[in-house]
Design a protein around this motif. Structure first.
Motif, PDB file in Angstrom:
ATOM      1  N   VAL A 266      26.310   4.912   2.473  1.00 37.38           N
ATOM      2  CA  VAL A 266      26.011   5.784   3.618  1.00 37.38           C
ATOM      3  C   VAL A 266      27.217   5.852   4.552  1.00 37.38           C
ATOM      4  O   VAL A 266      27.607   6.932   5.012  1.00 37.38           O
ATOM      5  N   ILE A 267      27.814   4.712   4.828  1.00 40.58           N
ATOM      6  CA  ILE A 267      29.007   4.681   5.691  1.00 40.58           C
ATOM      7  C   ILE A 267      30.130   5.483   5.052  1.00 40.58           C
ATOM      8  O   ILE A 267      30.789   6.294   5.715  1.00 40.58           O
ATOM      9  N   ASP A 268      30.355   5.296   3.756  1.00 38.51           N
ATOM     10  CA  ASP A 268      31.398   6.053   3.050  1.00 38.51           C
ATOM     11  C   ASP A 268      31.131   7.553   3.099  1.00 38.51           C
ATOM     12  O   ASP A 268      32.045   8.350   3.297  1.00 38.51           O
ATOM     13  N   MET A 269      29.869   7.954   2.916  1.00 40.41           N
ATOM     14  CA  MET A 269      29.511   9.369   2.964  1.00 40.41           C
ATOM     15  C   MET A 269      29.855   9.950   4.344  1.00 40.41           C
ATOM     16  O   MET A 269      30.437  11.034   4.434  1.00 40.41           O
ATOM     17  N   LEU A 270      29.512   9.235   5.394  1.00 42.01           N
ATOM     18  CA  LEU A 270      29.817   9.709   6.746  1.00 42.01           C
ATOM     19  C   LEU A 270      31.325   9.810   6.962  1.00 42.01           C
ATOM     20  O   LEU A 270      31.818  10.802   7.520  1.00 42.01           O
ATOM     21  N   LEU A 271      32.058   8.811   6.513  1.00 39.71           N
ATOM     22  CA  LEU A 271      33.515   8.832   6.674  1.00 39.71           C
ATOM     23  C   LEU A 271      34.147   9.987   5.896  1.00 39.71           C
ATOM     24  O   LEU A 271      35.048  10.659   6.404  1.00 39.71           O
ATOM     25  N   ARG A 272      33.679  10.242   4.676  1.00 38.67           N
ATOM     26  CA  ARG A 272      34.206  11.355   3.884  1.00 38.67           C
ATOM     27  C   ARG A 272      33.957  12.699   4.557  1.00 38.67           C
ATOM     28  O   ARG A 272      34.723  13.637   4.381  1.00 38.67           O
ATOM     29  N   ARG A 273      32.884  12.767   5.324  1.00 34.06           N
ATOM     30  CA  ARG A 273      32.553  14.010   6.033  1.00 34.06           C
ATOM     31  C   ARG A 273      33.151  14.033   7.441  1.00 34.06           C
ATOM     32  O   ARG A 273      32.767  14.841   8.263  1.00 34.06           O
ATOM     33  N   ASP A 274      34.078  13.115   7.675  1.00 37.19           N
ATOM     34  CA  ASP A 274      34.877  13.057   8.899  1.00 37.19           C
ATOM     35  C   ASP A 274      34.086  12.687  10.152  1.00 37.19           C
ATOM     36  O   ASP A 274      34.366  13.174  11.238  1.00 37.19           O
ATOM     37  N   TRP A 275      33.081  11.813   9.987  1.00 37.83           N
ATOM     38  CA  TRP A 275      32.359  11.281  11.134  1.00 37.83           C
ATOM     39  C   TRP A 275      33.104  10.054  11.665  1.00 37.83           C
ATOM     40  O   TRP A 275      33.716   9.302  10.898  1.00 37.83           O
ATOM     41  N   ASP A 276      33.028   9.842  12.947  1.00 37.37           N
ATOM     42  CA  ASP A 276      33.476   8.605  13.592  1.00 37.37           C
ATOM     43  C   ASP A 276      32.287   7.653  13.508  1.00 37.37           C
ATOM     44  O   ASP A 276      31.210   7.975  14.016  1.00 37.37           O
ATOM     45  N   VAL A 277      32.449   6.498  12.849  1.00 41.15           N
ATOM     46  CA  VAL A 277      31.316   5.627  12.552  1.00 41.15           C
ATOM     47  C   VAL A 277      31.450   4.287  13.259  1.00 41.15           C
ATOM     48  O   VAL A 277      32.506   3.658  13.232  1.00 41.15           O
ATOM     49  N   ALA A 278      30.344   3.861  13.867  1.00 37.96           N
ATOM     50  CA  ALA A 278      30.210   2.499  14.395  1.00 37.96           C
ATOM     51  C   ALA A 278      29.104   1.832  13.592  1.00 37.96           C
ATOM     52  O   ALA A 278      28.141   2.480  13.179  1.00 37.96           O
ATOM     53  N   PHE A 279      29.252   0.539  13.360  1.00 34.68           N
ATOM     54  CA  PHE A 279      28.278  -0.205  12.567  1.00 34.68           C
ATOM     55  C   PHE A 279      27.901  -1.487  13.303  1.00 34.68           C
ATOM     56  O   PHE A 279      28.740  -2.145  13.897  1.00 34.68           O
ATOM     57  N   GLY A 280      26.622  -1.822  13.214  1.00 38.93           N
ATOM     58  CA  GLY A 280      26.143  -3.101  13.736  1.00 38.93           C
ATOM     59  C   GLY A 280      25.119  -3.687  12.793  1.00 38.93           C
ATOM     60  O   GLY A 280      24.467  -2.968  12.030  1.00 38.93           O
ATOM     61  N   CYS A 281      24.990  -5.000  12.821  1.00 41.81           N
ATOM     62  CA  CYS A 281      23.964  -5.659  12.019  1.00 41.81           C
ATOM     63  C   CYS A 281      23.224  -6.675  12.880  1.00 41.81           C
ATOM     64  O   CYS A 281      23.750  -7.150  13.887  1.00 41.81           O
ATOM     65  N   LEU A 282      21.996  -6.965  12.476  1.00 46.15           N
ATOM     66  CA  LEU A 282      21.159  -7.890  13.234  1.00 46.15           C
ATOM     67  C   LEU A 282      21.587  -9.338  13.102  1.00 46.15           C
ATOM     68  O   LEU A 282      21.562 -10.082  14.062  1.00 46.15           O
ATOM     69  N   TRP A 283      21.922  -9.735  11.893  1.00 47.68           N
ATOM     70  CA  TRP A 283      22.106 -11.148  11.605  1.00 47.68           C
ATOM     71  C   TRP A 283      23.581 -11.514  11.521  1.00 47.68           C
ATOM     72  O   TRP A 283      24.420 -10.726  11.079  1.00 47.68           O
ATOM     73  N   THR A 284      23.862 -12.741  11.908  1.00 48.68           N
ATOM     74  CA  THR A 284      25.213 -13.262  11.797  1.00 48.68           C
ATOM     75  C   THR A 284      25.538 -13.410  10.312  1.00 48.68           C
ATOM     76  O   THR A 284      24.817 -14.097   9.587  1.00 48.68           O
ATOM     77  N   PRO A 285      26.571 -12.739   9.864  1.00 53.00           N
ATOM     78  CA  PRO A 285      26.888 -12.760   8.435  1.00 53.00           C
ATOM     79  C   PRO A 285      27.466 -14.095   7.983  1.00 53.00           C
ATOM     80  O   PRO A 285      28.100 -14.820   8.756  1.00 53.00           O
ATOM     81  N   THR A 286      27.267 -14.399   6.698  1.00 51.62           N
ATOM     82  CA  THR A 286      27.804 -15.630   6.140  1.00 51.62           C
ATOM     83  C   THR A 286      29.276 -15.476   5.766  1.00 51.62           C
ATOM     84  O   THR A 286      30.043 -16.411   5.905  1.00 51.62           O
ATOM     85  N   ASP A 287      29.678 -14.323   5.299  1.00 52.40           N
ATOM     86  CA  ASP A 287      31.069 -14.058   4.926  1.00 52.40           C
ATOM     87  C   ASP A 287      31.610 -12.952   5.840  1.00 52.40           C
ATOM     88  O   ASP A 287      32.060 -11.907   5.372  1.00 52.40           O
TER      89      ASP A 287
END
Length: 180
Positions: A28-49
């Protein structure tokens, strides 16, 4: 000129090489970027890696918050044209804040699957000669929470036409849920 500004919030970082659901978030993020969207991402949980996956997102120009605790930690949180919230509990957590902070943002909830339906089926399933179980108040509360999150969105993505029809029927809108 950018197509628009999008926010994607998921339970975890898009660890594309670990789970198919997380690969879907990455796609989904890649699709938005390919269509020239400015993307911000957040996640709920503290990632392990954290370093590996945050680095990959930032290399692609994605403003990344892992974990995301509040929308006001994002650069210009009121300037999103689109928000994609992955799963009902992410929507339950962030949709009210998003509506208040950025009321013009179109919000899509990606159901991933209908959690209430899966849990109810598991509870009622016949197994190894045993009588089927019975639903409990916990399942009813889960159904209410999930359907409320979907009803508050502008659109809901489902994995099947059957699930889309069920959400549309429960929410009394024929155009809310769309199968992928």
């Amino acid at each position: 000129m950018k197509a628009g500004r999008a926010l994607v919030i998921a339970p975890r970082l898009p660890e594309f090489d670990r789970e198919s659901g997380l690969l879907r978030v990455s796609d989904v993020i890649d699709m938005l970027l390919r269509r020239d969207w400015d993307v911000a991402f957040g996640c709920l949980w503290t990632p392990t890696d954290r370093e590996r996956y945050v680095h990959q997102l930032e290399q692609r120009g994605v403003e990344t918050h892992a974990p995301l605790e509040r929308l006001d930690s994002i650069r210009t949180p009121n300037g999103f044209d689109l928000a994609i919230l992955v799963s009902f509990y992410v929507a339950e957590r962030f949709l009210p804040e998003l509506r208040q902070t950025s009321p013009a943002t179109r919000v899509i909830v990606d159901s991933v699957d209908l959690h209430f339906l899966r849990k109810m089926r598991d509870k009622l399933r016949l197994g190894a000669g045993l009588a089927p179980g019975q639903l409990e108040l916990r399942q009813a509360r889960g159904l209410i929470r999930e359907v409320n999150a979907y009803a508050a969105a502008d659109a809901v993505l489902t994995v099947s036409e059957k699930e889309a029809a069920l959400i549309n029927d429960l929410c009394g809108r024929q155009d809310l849920a769309l199968p992928l």
